[in-house]
Enzyme design. Structure first.
Site, PDB file in Angstrom:
ATOM      1  N   GLY A   1      -4.813  -4.748   0.658  1.00 14.84           N
ATOM      2  CA  GLY A   1      -4.593  -3.304   0.665  1.00 14.84           C
ATOM      3  C   GLY A   1      -4.067  -2.866  -0.685  1.00 14.84           C
TER       4      GLY A   1
ATOM      5  N   GLN B   1       0.112   2.689  -6.393  1.00 14.38           N
ATOM      6  CA  GLN B   1       0.211   1.355  -7.012  1.00 14.38           C
ATOM      7  C   GLN B   1      -0.633   1.245  -8.266  1.00 14.38           C
ATOM      8  OE1 GLN B   1      -0.525  -0.831  -3.068  1.00 14.38           O
ATOM      9  NE2 GLN B   1       0.830  -2.215  -4.166  1.00 14.38           N
TER      10      GLN B   1
ATOM     11  N   CYS C   1       3.058  -7.717  -1.189  1.00 18.40           N
ATOM     12  CA  CYS C   1       2.647  -6.458  -1.804  1.00 18.40           C
ATOM     13  C   CYS C   1       2.261  -6.757  -3.237  1.00 18.40           C
ATOM     14  CB  CYS C   1       3.809  -5.471  -1.754  1.00 18.40           C
ATOM     15  SG  CYS C   1       3.403  -3.870  -2.465  1.00 18.40           S
ATOM     16  N   LEU C   2       1.146  -6.202  -3.693  1.00 16.55           N
ATOM     17  CA  LEU C   2       0.691  -6.459  -5.063  1.00 16.55           C
ATOM     18  C   LEU C   2       1.682  -5.905  -6.093  1.00 16.55           C
ATOM     19  CD1 LEU C   2      -3.139  -5.813  -4.649  1.00 16.55           C
ATOM     20  CD2 LEU C   2      -1.952  -8.012  -4.795  1.00 16.55           C
TER      21      LEU C   2
ATOM     22  N   HIS D   1       1.714  -0.517   6.290  1.00 17.65           N
ATOM     23  CA  HIS D   1       2.228  -0.893   4.967  1.00 17.65           C
ATOM     24  C   HIS D   1       1.679   0.059   3.895  1.00 17.65           C
ATOM     25  CE1 HIS D   1       3.244  -4.052   1.799  1.00 17.65           C
ATOM     26  NE2 HIS D   1       2.475  -3.204   1.135  1.00 17.65           N
ATOM     27  N   GLU D   2       0.360   0.293   3.924  1.00 20.34           N
ATOM     28  CA  GLU D   2      -0.253   1.145   2.893  1.00 20.34           C
ATOM     29  C   GLU D   2       0.176   2.598   3.058  1.00 20.34           C
ATOM     30  OE1 GLU D   2      -1.428  -0.340   0.418  1.00 20.34           O
ATOM     31  OE2 GLU D   2      -1.513  -2.259   1.465  1.00 20.34           O
TER      32      GLU D   2
ATOM     33  N   HIS E   1       3.390   3.385   1.405  1.00 20.87           N
ATOM     34  CA  HIS E   1       3.325   3.595  -0.053  1.00 20.87           C
ATOM     35  C   HIS E   1       3.161   5.081  -0.387  1.00 20.87           C
ATOM     36  CE1 HIS E   1       3.401  -0.326  -1.973  1.00 20.87           C
ATOM     37  NE2 HIS E   1       2.493  -0.819  -1.142  1.00 20.87           N
TER      38      HIS E   1
HETATM   39 NI    NI Z   1       2.088  -2.844  -0.898  1.00 22.78          NI
END
Ligand code: NI
Length: 179
Positions: A47, A52, A102-103, A144-145, A148
């Protein structure tokens, strides 16, 4: 297409409430979505939300790989998907702990409580309304996304800090425990 730079935890773009996308079909949004999908595949990740990649807009891309999906038909594998201007509704009060990375927080993961089922609604780049009720990993990645887009990182949802650490150490500990 291009691989985009990913913002890391500590950058303010990850902490703000993002703005709605005025025109989901605009060429620059299509390009952003295509680049985000390429960036997600390259990372690799499951994701990626627009903030991000330094774009404070309400959109994210995600996928549910076959090795992460569950037995529930609402948690079957999903290829690259996009949700623009999503709405999210958590179903029920049941929360379940699951590992998340998470990236924007490379090399780490934590067990985070999330709703087992959610309903979501958004649009894609063609203006098609996407609405689904999902569970399991699919529900988790969308929660989760979606977070953000409101400036919330998974670290803010940790309830047990003994279940937060570096992947290398957690993998080692899991191997030792299984021995
Ligand atoms: Ni994330």
């Amino acid at each position: 297409m291009a691989i985009l730079k990913i913002a890391r935890m500590g950058h303010p773009v990850l902490l703000r409430r993002c703005d709605p996308v005025p025109d989901p079909g605009a060429p620059e949004i299509r390009r952003l979505v295509a680049d985000m999908m390429e960036t997600m595949a390259d990372a690799p990740g499951v994701g990626l939300a627009a903030p991000q990649v330094f774009q404070p807009l309400r959109l994210f891309v995600f996928r549910v790989p076959g090795d992460r999906s569950g037995v529930d038909p609402d948690d079957s594998p999903v290829g690259n998907a996009v949700l623009i201007n999503p709405e999210l509704e958590l179903i029920g009060d049941d929360r379940t702990l699951g590992w998340e990375g998470c990236l924007s927080i490379p090399g780490m993961r934590a067990a985070i409580p999330r709703a087992k089922r959610v309903r979501y609604r958004g649009v894609d780049c063609d203006g098609n309304v996407v609405t689904r009720e999902v569970s399991g990993f699919h529900a988790r990645v969308v929660q989760h996304e979606y977070d953000h887009l409101d400036g919330i990182l998974y670290t803010m949802r940790v309830t047990d800090f003994s279940l937060f650490g570096f992947n290398e150490e957690l993998n080692k500990a899991a191997e030792d425990a299984a021995r």
